[in-house]
Every structure is written in C-alpha cells, then in structure tokens.
Scaffold this active site. Structure first.
Site, PDB file in Angstrom:
ATOM      1  N   LYS B  22      54.814 -52.446  40.157  1.00  0.00           N
ATOM      2  CA  LYS B  22      55.773 -52.712  41.225  1.00  0.00           C
ATOM      3  C   LYS B  22      56.203 -54.176  41.217  1.00  0.00           C
ATOM      4  O   LYS B  22      57.398 -54.487  41.315  1.00  0.00           O
ATOM      5  CB  LYS B  22      55.140 -52.351  42.570  1.00  0.00           C
ATOM      6  CG  LYS B  22      56.102 -52.429  43.732  1.00  0.00           C
ATOM      7  CD  LYS B  22      55.439 -52.026  45.054  1.00  0.00           C
ATOM      8  CE  LYS B  22      55.292 -50.519  45.150  1.00  0.00           C
ATOM      9  NZ  LYS B  22      54.633 -50.083  46.384  1.00  0.00           N
ATOM     10  N   ARG B  92      51.999 -54.562  49.970  1.00  0.00           N
ATOM     11  CA  ARG B  92      51.845 -53.304  49.224  1.00  0.00           C
ATOM     12  C   ARG B  92      50.996 -53.494  47.973  1.00  0.00           C
ATOM     13  O   ARG B  92      51.072 -54.525  47.318  1.00  0.00           O
ATOM     14  CB  ARG B  92      53.216 -52.797  48.733  1.00  0.00           C
ATOM     15  CG  ARG B  92      54.156 -52.347  49.793  1.00  0.00           C
ATOM     16  CD  ARG B  92      55.524 -52.129  49.132  1.00  0.00           C
ATOM     17  NE  ARG B  92      56.586 -52.127  50.103  1.00  0.00           N
ATOM     18  CZ  ARG B  92      57.152 -51.002  50.585  1.00  0.00           C
ATOM     19  NH1 ARG B  92      56.746 -49.836  50.157  1.00  0.00           N
ATOM     20  NH2 ARG B  92      58.122 -51.093  51.467  1.00  0.00           N
ATOM     21  N   GLY B 101      50.748 -43.370  46.306  1.00  0.00           N
ATOM     22  CA  GLY B 101      50.081 -42.998  47.557  1.00  0.00           C
ATOM     23  C   GLY B 101      48.568 -43.139  47.538  1.00  0.00           C
ATOM     24  O   GLY B 101      47.905 -42.864  48.528  1.00  0.00           O
ATOM     25  N   ARG B 558      39.626 -14.580  13.311  1.00  0.00           N
ATOM     26  CA  ARG B 558      38.201 -14.288  13.487  1.00  0.00           C
ATOM     27  C   ARG B 558      37.974 -12.790  13.455  1.00  0.00           C
ATOM     28  O   ARG B 558      38.356 -12.082  14.395  1.00  0.00           O
ATOM     29  CB  ARG B 558      37.721 -14.844  14.835  1.00  0.00           C
ATOM     30  CG  ARG B 558      37.536 -16.346  14.836  1.00  0.00           C
ATOM     31  CD  ARG B 558      37.556 -16.882  16.232  1.00  0.00           C
ATOM     32  NE  ARG B 558      38.904 -16.697  16.790  1.00  0.00           N
ATOM     33  CZ  ARG B 558      39.516 -17.552  17.608  1.00  0.00           C
ATOM     34  NH1 ARG B 558      38.902 -18.640  18.007  1.00  0.00           N
ATOM     35  NH2 ARG B 558      40.726 -17.306  18.048  1.00  0.00           N
ATOM     36  N   SER B 768      38.100 -25.787   5.864  1.00  0.00           N
ATOM     37  CA  SER B 768      38.581 -25.809   7.235  1.00  0.00           C
ATOM     38  C   SER B 768      37.441 -26.323   8.111  1.00  0.00           C
ATOM     39  O   SER B 768      36.362 -25.732   8.143  1.00  0.00           O
ATOM     40  CB  SER B 768      39.002 -24.404   7.662  1.00  0.00           C
ATOM     41  OG  SER B 768      39.474 -24.442   8.983  1.00  0.00           O
ATOM     42  N   GLY B 770      35.352 -26.649  11.084  1.00  0.00           N
ATOM     43  CA  GLY B 770      35.084 -25.920  12.328  1.00  0.00           C
ATOM     44  C   GLY B 770      34.450 -26.899  13.293  1.00  0.00           C
ATOM     45  O   GLY B 770      33.230 -26.982  13.399  1.00  0.00           O
ATOM     46  N   ASN B 772      34.194 -27.106  16.455  1.00  0.00           N
ATOM     47  CA  ASN B 772      33.377 -26.659  17.598  1.00  0.00           C
ATOM     48  C   ASN B 772      31.907 -26.674  17.211  1.00  0.00           C
ATOM     49  O   ASN B 772      31.082 -27.308  17.865  1.00  0.00           O
ATOM     50  CB  ASN B 772      33.758 -25.234  18.023  1.00  0.00           C
ATOM     51  CG  ASN B 772      35.136 -25.159  18.644  1.00  0.00           C
ATOM     52  OD1 ASN B 772      35.770 -26.179  18.864  1.00  0.00           O
ATOM     53  ND2 ASN B 772      35.591 -23.958  18.910  1.00  0.00           N
ATOM     54  N   ASP B 773      31.585 -25.949  16.148  1.00  0.00           N
ATOM     55  CA  ASP B 773      30.186 -25.896  15.715  1.00  0.00           C
ATOM     56  C   ASP B 773      29.722 -27.237  15.169  1.00  0.00           C
ATOM     57  O   ASP B 773      28.577 -27.630  15.368  1.00  0.00           O
ATOM     58  CB  ASP B 773      29.990 -24.805  14.652  1.00  0.00           C
ATOM     59  CG  ASP B 773      29.820 -23.446  15.306  1.00  0.00           C
ATOM     60  OD1 ASP B 773      30.019 -23.370  16.540  1.00  0.00           O
ATOM     61  OD2 ASP B 773      29.495 -22.474  14.607  1.00  0.00           O
ATOM     62  N   CYS B 836      40.047 -26.077  12.512  1.00  0.00           N
ATOM     63  CA  CYS B 836      40.330 -24.877  13.293  1.00  0.00           C
ATOM     64  C   CYS B 836      39.462 -24.783  14.537  1.00  0.00           C
ATOM     65  O   CYS B 836      39.316 -23.742  15.122  1.00  0.00           O
ATOM     66  CB  CYS B 836      40.196 -23.626  12.431  1.00  0.00           C
ATOM     67  SG  CYS B 836      38.544 -23.376  11.781  1.00  0.00           S
ATOM     68  N   TYR B 856      46.505 -29.640   7.789  1.00  0.00           N
ATOM     69  CA  TYR B 856      47.000 -28.906   8.966  1.00  0.00           C
ATOM     70  C   TYR B 856      45.946 -28.860  10.060  1.00  0.00           C
ATOM     71  O   TYR B 856      44.762 -29.080   9.811  1.00  0.00           O
ATOM     72  CB  TYR B 856      47.425 -27.483   8.593  1.00  0.00           C
ATOM     73  CG  TYR B 856      46.287 -26.595   8.153  1.00  0.00           C
ATOM     74  CD1 TYR B 856      45.519 -25.875   9.087  1.00  0.00           C
ATOM     75  CD2 TYR B 856      45.959 -26.481   6.810  1.00  0.00           C
ATOM     76  CE1 TYR B 856      44.463 -25.090   8.679  1.00  0.00           C
ATOM     77  CE2 TYR B 856      44.895 -25.690   6.398  1.00  0.00           C
ATOM     78  CZ  TYR B 856      44.159 -25.002   7.337  1.00  0.00           C
ATOM     79  OH  TYR B 856      43.101 -24.224   6.944  1.00  0.00           O
TER      80      TYR B 856
END
Lengths: 891, 891
Positions: B22, B92, B101, B558, B768, B770, B772-773, B836, B856
C-alpha cells in the site's frame, strides 16, 4: 590350441586355478621330490570346455589324454589293459577349493576279466586281485553307471552269510570271484548293459563322471554353504594306483601334521593295515591311531614324520596328508592345508609365529573371523554332574543339546520349525550334508576322527562325536539302545564334542572363556587394526561381557529393552494409556527411577569408556497387548449375556490399542518422532542419564555418555531434540551444581538422513549408521515380511548376491553410508562415525566400514572378538593392496 | 541512523519490501500525479525493529514520525489536535503481500472533545462531525483498547430504539453527542481508563496496534494459507483523511478496472453515497453498482474512468481501487493489482495480450497454476431443472452442495469430520476466515461483490454468493427463513456462485469444459514448455478426459484398479486362494479376458499416444476380506454351539488371510516381488496387453505400450521380469504372426533403485519416478500412519517446510531423483525419464522436474492443464534466469 592335460612333472608351475587344489599339489609334491605315484591332471578349463560342449569330451581333449596316458605308461613300465603288466589308475576330482567328499572318485581303474588275472599272478595274491576287481566294479558302477551301491552291499552280505563269515577278510579269492559274477549280473540288470571291459572306455566314462559330479546336489549345497562360485569347475587327476591292501606290510592312512581339533604340534591321524584309502575316509572300519604305526612299521613311520616336517616347512601351514604304504614303501597320495577347529587354528597360528615360520600378520590372516563363533559358544558347565551314557571320539569340539533324529531330511525339517536337533547316524555320507548343517551336532556310531562326519562338522564349527560304538542304532525302529536304556526319536540328549561324552536330557551350559592363544592373537589384531570396536549392550551383564571380549565402549544401548522388563511393562502401559498429562507424568516419574538405576549400573560396568545411549525408538503400541487377542476377548465378552466390568475395561483398552495401531509400524510413529510429539518421554530418559551420573560421581566414578537420537530424517528434528537434551542437562547441572561431559548425535537410518548429512552434521557430535533400518528403507523391504515371502527365494535364485540383512549391501546401502560420511565430514571434519546395525559384526561389512573410514563398528558382545580380528584383516589387506599397487607403479 | 519514515512524495523510488504494498503504491500514485490524500509511511523495517525492541516504538522512530507529521501538517495546512483547523488522519497497515482485512486500521484519528467542535463549525455539519467522532471512538477502542465492538453496537441500537428510529441516518447531532457520552462510559468500564484525548497519544497507540495486528490469529492463518513468511512485517501508512460522508455530493467506493469474476473489460465496483470506506468493505450496507455513479456524478465518474485507464496502463494489470469523493472532489485512496477468479485471470491475461499491453509469456506467468483447479471443478448441470429459492450477488463462481452451518468454528469442525458444508452468515468478518477455508462455499445475506466474504472467497477460488437479502437468517434458532420454507442447520443446499442462485437439496453436476481463452492460453503454454505432460488413467473414461485436457499420453495405468472392480474381485480372490497351480491358472484365464478388454478400450481411447502400463503392484492381501472382521466372525461362530460349514469355510479363509498378512505391507510382498514369485500373474497381464493390440490391429488401429515393472530395487529383478515380458510377447508374436512395438521400463520408487540406476538402466527403456513411494522410503514415513500421528504437527511447527507428499522434497527425495536421472543417462544417454507420483501435478515439483531434465510428468487428468501451465512457467522462468545471469556476466 588349448592345453587341457598337464603331467605331474611338467616344467613350469601352474596354479590351482587351472589344476585344482589336488592337481597343483601333486605336481608340487612331485617337484619337491616326495614319493608321489606318477600321473597327470586334466584341467578345470577342460571341465568348462566339457560342459560347453554339451557334456562331451572333445576329440582334442581325448587326444591329449591319450598322449599323457602313453607317458604315464612309459614312466611306470605298465600299460592300461595289458594282460601281463597292467596299469591301474585312480580318477579323482580336484576343485580349486577343497570340497572333501562332495565329488566322485574311481579307484583301481583298468581292472577287467583279463587284467585281474595278471594282477593276481604279479602280486602272487589272487585274493587281493579279485577283491580289488570287485571294489572297482562296485565303485565304477555307482559313480559312472549310477547303480546304487546298496545292491552290491546286499549281494556281498548274502554271500558272506551263505559262507558263514562275519567279516570280509574271511573271504577267499574264489569267494570274490563268485561275488564278481554276481556284481556283473547286477550291472546288467540295473544299468541295462554289460560292465565295460575296455579300460580306455572305463577311463573316458570315469573322467566324464567326475566332471558331472561337479554339479551334483551335495556339491551344489556345499558350494552355497562355503560361498564357492559355481563356474570354477573341477580338474580330474589320473594317477597310477598304489595298494595299501597288499598284505600286512601294506596300509593306508590319513594324517594331520598337527592336531586339527586342539592344534597341538603332534602328528595326528589314523591308518588301517591292509586297506585302501576309501576305507579310512568312509569311516566304515574304525582305524588305528597313527602312533600305532610307529611300532608296527618304525622305518616307514620315520620317513613319514620327516615328510610331514618337510611339507609343513614348505607350505608354512598344517597339512592334511593321505598316504599309502605298498609293501613297506611309502607313497604320499595327497597333501593339502588341513581343516581345523577355530581353537586349533588359533593355537597353530600362534605356535607357527613362535616357530618363526610365519609372522604375526600372517597369523592374523590365518584365522577366519567367522570361525571365532565356535569359541564363543556356550559350553557345558563342568561343575554340574554329567550322567554319561556313552563316550565316542571327540571329533569336533563344542557342546549341544537337542532332540535326536536319525535322518538328514528330518533334521532339516525340524530345524526349519525352530527345533534344535542332534543328528545320530551309524555313519554319514556326503548326501547327509544338509542334515549336518541343520543339526546342532552330529553323532555317529562308526568311523574315526577323519571320517566324513568329523571333517565336515569341524569345517562348520559344529560339535561332533564319531565312532561311538556303544550306541546301537536301529534306523527302522528309530531308536538307540545304549547303556540299558532306549532313546527314542525326539528325546533330548546333550553331547560334548570336546570329550566325546553323550548325556541323557539337557545339561546346563556356561559362558565361554577365551584361551591364552586367543587373547594373544586378538592383541596382535588390536595392534594392526585402526577401526574401533564397540558392543551393543542394553544391561550391565552385557556391558560386562562386552568389556571381557575387548570392546572399546558401548556403541548402542537400546533403552526400550529396559522398558520391556516384565516388572516395568505395567508402568510403561500406564504411561502410554494415561488420559491426563498428570497421569502420564506420574508413570514417567516411576520409570525415571528405574532407568536411572539401569544407566548407573551400565556406566559403572563400563568404567568410563564411552556409552552411546539411544533414546526410545520403537512405536508405543509394541508395549501394549496384542490387538487380535483383545479383539477375540472383547467379541467373546460381548456375546456373553451378562453385563461385565471386564468388557468395558477391555473395550477401552482395545480402543486405545487401535488408536496407536499402525499400517506400517516400521515407517510409523517411532524414533525421534516419539520425542517430538511426547517430549516428556525423552526428557525423562535424559534426566535418568544425568541423575545416574550424579550418583556415580558421589561414588567417585564418572561417565561421558553419547546420547543418540534415533530415526532423524530432517535436521530440524535433531535440532529440537538436541535443545531438549541440552535444556534438561542444564537444569540438572544447575540443580546439582555440576557440569556434565556428554555428546549428542544421531542414528543415520533412513535414506534422507544420509542424503542430507551435511545439514544434519551441524547439529550432531557423531553419526551412528543404523544399517538394519537403513537396509529396510533403502531396499523397501520389511525384514519381518521379506524373509518368508520372497527374500529367501531371491537369495536362492541369486537375484540378490547375499542377504542384505546379513552382509551390508555395498552397492546400494553402502553408497548411502559413504555419502553420509562424506557429507557429514564436509560440514564437520573428523566427525565421529560408527555403525551399529547387525552388520557391525560381519566380516565383509567390517571391511567396508574400515575402507569407508568409519571410526568404529558396534556389534553384539559375542561378536566383538570377531570384529577385532576382521578389522585387523581389513587393515592388513588394505596395506597389502596399497603395497601391491605401489609396486605396480614402480615397475 | 536507519530511516524508518518515508513521505509519499519523497525522492527516490523505494520498493514494497520496505514500504509495503500500500505504501509503495501511494508513493507511486503520488509520483504519477494522481489525486492521493497526502501522508507518509512507516516502513516494514520499523515493524521488525518494533518487535525486536519488545513491542515498543524506539525514540528515534518516534522522532522521525514527529518530523513527518510536521511535514504533513505543513502540506495540508491543518494541525493534529488544532481546535480551529484540525488534521484528521487514517492509520493503516500495509504488508508486502496484500492481506485484505486481516490487519487493523484506525480512521478519523485526531478527533477529541475539542476538535469535534472545530470540524462541526468548519463543515457546517455538526451531525457529520459527531458521527465521525463516535465512529473514531468505536474503532479506536476496538483496535487499540480491545473493547469489543459489540458493546458499542448494542448501545447505539438502544439509543436508536429509544428514539424510535429504524436507521442511523435518522440520528441527529444531539443524538450522536448522547451516544458519544455513552461510548466514553463504555471505554471507562471495559478499558479501565478514559478515552485518550491527546491526538499524539492516539497516534502512537494506533501505530503500535497496527504493528501488533501483524501477529493476530487471522493474519497468521491467512499467511499460512497463502504461504507468506511470518517475518516480513507490515508497514503503517498515515494519511490525511478525506470524507465521503460530507453529504450527498460525497461518497466512497471500491472498483476494479475489469470484472474480477468474469474478466470482462469494464469498470466493475460499487459505491455508497455519503459514507466512509469501511462501510463498503465491511459489507454492512449494500452499495450501488459503480455504473450508477455515472448518472449521479457524471463529471467525477469521467475523471474516475480516466484514472482507471491511466492506472491500468501504468501497472499493466487490472487494478483494485479504493476512492472517495469529498464534496465533488475525487481522491484515490489505494490501488493494487486486483484479485480475480481463475476465469477472470485467464480472460484478462488473454485480452491484455490482444491489447498489446503484455506479451504471451507475461500472460502465461500471470496465471497461477493452482488457480486452474477452480475451472476444473464440476459445475451444475444446466439441463437439470433448478428450483431456485433465492438469488444473491454472484460474488465468486463455482457450484457447491453441502450442509448449512452458521458458524465458522462449526464449519471447520464438520469439515474435519469429512462433511461438506456451506457457511451461511449475515456477513463475514476476517475472524470467519477459517470457516470460509473449510466450507465448500459461503453465502451472506448482506454485503456486496467487494465485501469481505466475496474478496476472500474469490482469492481462494471458492464459490460465494453475497447480499442475498431474501435469506432471513436467525443465528439463535440456527435457521434460514426463505421463500416460505425453513432451512435448518444441517440441511443440504446447492449454490451456483456464477449466477447467485441458491437451491434446496442436491443438484447433479457435470464435468467442466475449458473456455476458449483457457484453451488459447494453454496453447501458448505448450509453445513455451519443453516438459511433456501425461496423465495417470486406469480406465477408458479417464483416458478420454486426459486427452481432452491435453495430455500427451498415459504415464501411469495402474492395473490393480482393474482388479478392484466388484465383479472381478471374486475371481481375483479365487486366483489368490487357489490351492493348486491349475486352479490358479483357471482364475488367471478368466482375468486375462477382462484385462484384455480394459487395455483394448484404453488403447483405443488414446489413439496411438504412449500408454505406460504398470503391472500388478499392491500386496495380494489387499484383495482379500478384512482380517479383523473375519476374526470377529470366526470367534462368534466358534461360540455358537452348533457345528457349521460356514465356520470351517471362514476359518480356512482366515488362515489364508493370515498367511498373506504382513507387518509392514508397504515394504512387503508387492510390486515386482509378486511377479518374481508368481510369474504367472505378470504373464497373464502381459498376454492381455498384446492380445488387446492384436484385436486393435484387426480394427485398423495400433498401440505402442510402455510396460512398467514396479518396485525394482536390484537390476536382477528387472532383468528377470524383462525376460518374462519379452518371452511372452514373442510367444504371441509367433502365434499371431505379428510384430509388436513396445518398451519395457521400471518405476524408480525405492532409494536403492535410484542409487543403482546405472545398473538398472541397462535393462530399462525408460524410468518413471514413483515419488509417492520414494518419499515414503526416503523419509521412512508410512503415509497412512504419518499424517495423523506426527506429520501434521511437523508441518504446523515447521519441522518440515512442506508436506513432502504434496510438494516434492527437493533436498532429500529430489537428490535421489537427480541421481537416478544422472546415473541412468550415464548408462543410456537420452534415457526417457518421467515422474508419476502425485507430485507430477504440483507446481513447484513440476519446476523441479523441468530443471532436472525429466522428459515428462504424469498427473491426474484434472491436473493436466495445471501441469501444462506450470511446465511453461518453469521454462520461461529458467530462460529469464539464464538471461539475467548472461547479462550479469556481460556487465
């Protein structure tokens, strides 16, 4: 053109890689002028060529064999198949690594219906000639034609009984002729062909059979057990026969230049008069001790003793010698470095140093670290009374208790079910090897100290008693009759392999002590090694043991084992299930007192040596009752109609257990994740440590603990826990007006910790690699699940070269260890690093730790001597390698 | 000496890091000649100094404020506290990042018992003066003295009722005087002190209060939500007041230069005649649309429209402007880049390109990838009849169905229990922010398109309807009366934020379509990005959706999801529980037919684009009934007295379930470990793939599958599975007389695979990751357990900077990905690599993948547009960075 065949007296020294151990030996013995029967060796390379050619002898190889045979015939003046002066030869396997009894042998080859007559007239001993011929048929048929030896034994037995004889020596030449006719009939029936009369055919078939035996089942098992590669192949040795069975001035024997059981520097062995070598090794007749030969044939014995001395000086190690006396003339058939017990190995190595035959480093390298386990086994308590049922030959030392079984397969089955068994057999054969592996100990009623069972058991460091003729073993009824009692299959007996004693039931055992030579050798090892050795110990007893075995400190003190004590578990459960903070603190206060005492005693035992204390690691649900059992109880209580307080209580408990239940506890709420969420638990443990030190100081002692935070994955975890430890220590320092010496470090046991070790090192005074968990997370294997489900298949099929939980996986897990050390030391040069997984007590892994520059390994107290020795091996070998590469650079 | 205070017209451009958004803006607007009320800014640095000094204003800072105030007094000709011409100022907050706010503001500062008289006589408007004074007391007391606004509202209401008024405008100057006395009494009672009359004291207290508000609860929540660091601090802006409440030629308003909901290029906003700014933002009075101003004050509107144009050209983006008209004179109070819906963001960006204000790259960067999620939400099916109960302002687009709740805390609670709720309030305040976050949508009965609820909801991409006055909300009874019906708490309603419609019950929704501008923007993104984007899809519908959203193929199919189908699970169980090989093969034959059809349809949908098929991954017990349930059933059946076939059957099942049970299934017998032990399962899947291709070819189509072996940890696993795939393919090739195009690759999802990627690459056509694992094993976290037990605490307490399952942990897991790519390509240059895990659809992780050189990412179909955009961002930003560093090198 490849040379497949090598004469014993050929120029140029060829190695055992090419000639096999036996072949190289025979050539070398020939070279140094020992009386070795003449012959030649078909190389291991030939074996591989044989397999590549689809198990055929290529014509080039046949031609070379033919040439060598001519040579042999020239040297001996005999000719294979000659009807006047026939040559008889032995055909023996000979691999690079000794595999005693695992592969096949054919003796007396060259015998047929015509040559037997020649031998009879040449020796003036038709009985010997026909006996030899029938032995040849039996052995050849078994090995080459695959006609089971049992048929021949049966027929021989029938003839013997018909004649009214009890032993073979009663058989006459005519009797043997009759047996030979029967044998030939057996061959025709079972092999569907006539017994081959052409000696050249006999020879080719035998060579092929020996090559084939490289891949028989028992050789395969043996190689796996001893980690021998499958693609080395075996050589074949063709050697002219000498005969120990030509009358009472002949004989055959096996001897060690020193005692292979105790290491005593005295010729040790056995011989049989008027017998062939196989009679000794097979353990069918119980032979006489070698000392008896001194009286029976003093001149030959004298020559033999001199030969022993010559061989030991030449090979600089205790030798295992096969010899034959043919009509008063000594022949050395084989010599090799003798297998020995760990005890003997140590004594021999130490004495060879004293005799200036080898140096200390060589002595250290002579002891295989894994062997030491034998010496650290518990042994029978001499103070307890032994009710000895029978006594046999003390063939391999060590004590064992187990259930009696009579069959190798059964032994293996029961051992797989977790039972301890003792294999009892009249005698063992190479086919029983899997049973000897599985059993705690082996007992035979026949055979001597050099029989199959004895040699194999000693090699594996398993207790063994041989030739215990007091045992009357009935395989059909599965019973032993001994000293008026009957021992059934499954009954428990105890044996002492050092005395040969067999006792009924279980006898208490006591902890081992280290012999003087052992201590000496370890002192030498300590001089060589640069890697520290600590022990994993969770209580004062283990700490005591660790010190005795020479540990330089405690590398891992697991505090949860202290929680597991049955007196404490209710308090631990109270702490976990507390519904208010106050309840939890109350339980923790109780635990504090207990832990404090634990630490005090451990510190006291360790006398100021470093003690690494790991704060609580396992998930809390491990301390709670089993969920499934509770579920069954609750279900049952719910079904019973009456209302019960118990149900409410159990339901509450079940809810709590479920709350803490995890899908993958290994990757769950444990390690420092506990301390992060329940800091009061770690605080209690830290208080216990420092209060213990205060008490210790009151008694004039001190301790400098290394406090270890488990399962750190992000530096922030360690940062927070470090502050907790420091804060708690400061509180007590102020309270007690003292200052403490301590370090704070972490386990590196998840891959992320190794990958970010540079950051973690900022908050750590030391790293300890927890390679058990690191292996689990790096492979993504749950150890609890993997073994039964796929890991054993992986190892069997060589998908993995080793069990990564036994031997550190250097390619994968090791890379993380190296990275962790490197990154950690980039941040803190000289950062102290150690390893405290089970790998810390495994030879190859210890070598890796040495080469990676770790400061210490920590292992179970009983493996400390092994680790000291293995660390010395690693240091010596590395220095040798560096020396070699320096030499290479100079040349 | 640090400069803490900066005048708006001070020379030299200071950034918003120092002045806050501001403050920097006001300075810049002043510089470009806009009519901005004069003032000065206390810097963010001052805020941090304030905190470091223990929440005190250091004397040096006070001195600088004093000087700036003098300056301000000189410029305006007014003086703070002057009884003839008093200066009134606003105080302000102004942080670096807009936090609408969230922090505090004090207006009309300078009012006291004396200055109020001066204002009254200067403006000839005593009513305005006393109204302003009472507003000031109310606001100052709330913000600075922490007296709850509720007391003041209550007192005002009492006075109003006593006077018989219904609205505030009916109040006279005398009435306000009475209220002021009451207010002062309230202050004395609740703040235990008199309302401060000294304007300098008012100013210092207010500045401190604004600094303090940086750390209030809602600001903290907001920062966490928007990932704003906690240590930036806020600036404070002191600005002379202008008054929109000086009669009907005055007013105040908020406007966007374009429509923030749709993006339409038309001034959009609201204003209130005779009001102060807070009346608009707080949403207490419903304002008029800005278009109405064109008629009411055409000249001012004309000036305002020109100013809008000027600001947009200057800032090159849509602006959010606060303005006040004081007696016909326009003042711009604030301008900032306007928040907008994703839909609007896209349209505005596209149109700014058309208007040649920005280029395509800038347009791409203007769209936050995460915003796109809004557009990919399902929306109400236009074809279905809507039974509209009420219609409010379409404050934020999107459709939502949920249970009505009236309280932000309750909304949060219910959402945590997994319920979908719609928060309904008369109006919302910054204190409700956690409820807006938790709810599916927010509905208010008061307030306009720029009210708090509307702004916050749009910022979060949540549907919102404002000012729906047809709703009569009774907070006490927790009811809404609307259109003759009563909606109770917990009743389900559906709202459409794009139309403002509110419907009873649930209305079916349909899939989203991408707007033309969205498609255009993604096309631009595709031109910039180098990273491929594929989708995870397990069935033809998802494959179809993936194509629609622009996926370049399937990166993860999968196959186990196909097994989970309820029609198939019995066959899968038959296969698993088969007691003979034949039984198993029979079940597998049935599954073969099903899988083949699955693959055929997926291949068909993907029209020849690459499809990566992962062979069976989860442990087999996932397909079996729940162990605990079975245990309870068996226990119950055992207790019932009668013999039952069912019991035997269940017991058998339980035994089988137990046999497959695992301690840590995540690390157990799954992935390629299944294929290694049960090759027949993988063989079936491979057959299904190639038979599907045969069928496809019969129809004139083709497919080139990428067969992916999961959970490989050692190259030997991949080697063996590769041979299985090739062998099976060859069989079918011979059978069908065809040749197939396919690749065989692996998941890199355990650390060991990444660490030995050089070896694994020998057997792989692609990798690829993985993640997550890989995240689970690298951290040693079980995702199922971590979240509830410790991970959320870790994230809350910043032990971890991010949830590693949402945003790829670049320090740890990322290191393994980099290593895997590098080692893999050392063996096979140009090896195809992808990711992936869920990270494939997350902005920061996508940037990492781009920078690491992956080929990719693969993510869920609905995140494909996000990934395309994020990949373009990564490429553009990398190019910019490289450009910058090139420039740096040149200079």
């Amino acid at each position: 053109m490849t040379q497949f065949v090598y004469l014993f007296d050929e120029d140029g020294k060829k190695g055992k890689e090419l000639l096999g151990g036996k072949g190289a030996n025979l050539a070398e013995m020939t070279r140094i002028g020992l009386p070795v029967p003449y012959g030649f060796t078909i190389s291991t390379e030939a074996c591989n060529t044989y397999y590549q050619a689809g198990k055929r002898l290529p014509s080039e190889m046949k031609k070379q064999i033919e040439t060598a045979l001519h040579h042999l015939e020239g040297r001996t003046g005999k000719k294979l198949g000659d009807t006047r002066n026939p040559l008889l030869v032995s055909v023996r396997s000979g691999a690079v690594h000794s595999m005693p009894g695992m592969m096949d042998t054919v003796l007396n080859l060259g015998m047929n219906d015509e040559t037997v007559e020649a031998v009879a007239s040449l020796t003036y001993n038709p009985r010997f000639a026909y006996d030899t011929y029938r032995r040849f048929i039996q052995m050849f048929s078994d090995v080459v034609l695959h006609v089971d030896g049992f048929y021949f034994e049966q027929l021989l037995e029938e003839v013997r009984i018909a004649k009214g004889y009890t032993t073979d020596p009663e058989m006459t030449a005519e009797d043997w002729k009759e047996v030979i006719e029967g044998y030939k009939e057996l061959v025709r029936k079972h092999a569907k062909k006539d017994f081959p009369q052409d000696p050249k055919e006999q020879l080719q078939l035998s060579i092929s059979a020996v090559f084939d035996s490289w891949n028989n089942q028992r050789a395969f098992v043996y190689r796996r057990l001893h980690k021998i590669p499958d693609d080395l192949g075996t050589a074949v040795n063709i050697q002219s026969m000498v005969f120990g069975n030509m009358g009472n001035d002949s004989g055959t024997g096996v001897a060690f230049t020193r005692n292979p059981s105790t290491g005593e520097a005295k010729i040790y062995g056995e011989y049989l008069i008027n017998a062939q070598g196989e009679d000794v090794v097979a353990g069918i007749r119980t032979p006489q001790p070698i000392a008896a030969m001194e009286t029976a044939m003093p001149k030959v014995y004298q020559q033999f003793a001199e030969t022993c001395h010559l061989l030991e000086s030449h090979y600089k190690d205790m030798q295992d010698i096969e010899f034959t006396v043919e009509r008063g003339k000594l022949f050395i058939l084989q010599t090799r470095t003798g297998k020995r017990t760990a005890q003997a190995a140590i004594r021999i190595a130490a004495e060879l140093v004293k005799e200036s035959i080898i140096d200390k480093k060589e002595a250290i390298l002579r002891i295989e670290p894994e062997q030491l386990n034998q010496l650290l086994h518990r042994r029978l308590d001499d103070a307890k009374e032994r009710n000895v049922m029978a006594k046999g030959l003390p063939a391999s030392p060590g004590a064992a208790t187990g259930q009696v079984v009579f069959d190798a397969d059964e032994a293996e089955r029961m051992a797989k079910d977790g039972k301890k068994v003792i294999l009892v057999r009249p005698e063992t054969t190479p086919d029983d090897i899997h049973g000897i592996v599985a059993a705690e100990a082996t007992v035979t009623s026949r055979g001597g100290m050099t029989s199959h069972a004895a040699v194999v058991a000693r090699g594996m460091g398993k207790a063994c008693i041989c030739g215990c003729e007091a045992l009357s073993i009935n395989l059909k009824l599965q019973q032993i009759a001994v000293a008026g009692t009957i021992i059934e299959k499954g009954d428990v007996i105890t044996i002492d392999g050092s005395t040969g004693e067999i006792m009924n039931g279980e006898i208490p055992m006591i902890d081992p002590e280290l012999s003087e030579e052992f201590q000496l050798l370890l002192t030498w090892a300590d001089e060589e090694r640069t890697l520290g050795v600590r022990a994993n110990a969770d209580n004062p007893e283990d700490a005591q043991k660790a010190l005795e075995f020479g540990a330089g400190g405690i590398g891992l003190c697991r505090t949860e084992h202290m929680f597991m004590d049955s007196a404490r578990i209710p308090v631990v459960q109270e702490m976990i299930l507390a519904e208010t903070f106050d309840e939890r603190m109350e339980a923790l206060d109780q635990l504090l007192v207990m832990q404090q005492e634990d630490f005090e005693l451990i510190f006291e035992a360790m006398k100021g040596l470093p003690v690494t204390i790991r704060l609580l690691d396992p998930p809390l649900h491990e301390f709670l009752p089993d969920k499934e059992e509770l579920l069954v109880e609750v279900t049952k209580l719910q079904l019973s109609s009456s209302f019960s307080e118990e149900l409410l209580e159990k339901e509450r408990l079940l809810r709590n257990v479920r709350k803490l239940d995890e899908c993958n506890p290994m990757l769950g709420h444990r390690g420092c994740r506990l301390g992060m969420i329940f800091p009061e638990i770690y605080e209690m443990q830290v208080k216990a440590i420092f209060y213990a030190i205060c008490n210790l100081r009151d008694k004039g002692m001190d301790a400098a603990p290394e406090i270890m935070i488990p399962l750190v994955g992000h530096v922030n975890e360690l940062k927070e826990m470090r502050q907790l430890v420091i804060g708690t220590a400061m509180e007590i320092e102020q309270e007690a007006g003292q200052e403490f010496n301590y370090q704070i470090g972490t386990m590196i046991e998840v891959p992320r910790a190794a990958l970010t070790a540079d950051q973690i090192a900022k908050e750590a005074d030391f790293f300890s690699f927890g390679t058990n968990d690191l292996t689990q997370t790096t492979f993504g294997y749950s150890r609890d699940d993997a073994e039964g489900k796929f890991l054993s298949t992986y190892i069997e099929n060589k998908v993995l070269p080793e069990n990564p939980f036994a031997t550190l996986d250097q390619e994968g897990v090791g890379k993380l260890v190296e990275l962790g050390v490197r990154l950690g030391r980039e941040t803190k040069p000289g950062l102290k690093t150690g390893i405290c997984g089970e790998h810390g007590g495994e030879k190859e892994s210890i070598r890796f730790c040495h080469e990676t520059g770790l400061d210490y390994v920590s292992c179970s107290p009983y493996r400390v001597p092994l680790a000291r020795l293995a660390a010395a091996h690693a240091a010596i070998k590395q220095a040798q390698k560096q020396g070699e590469s320096r030499e290479l650079q100079l040349h």
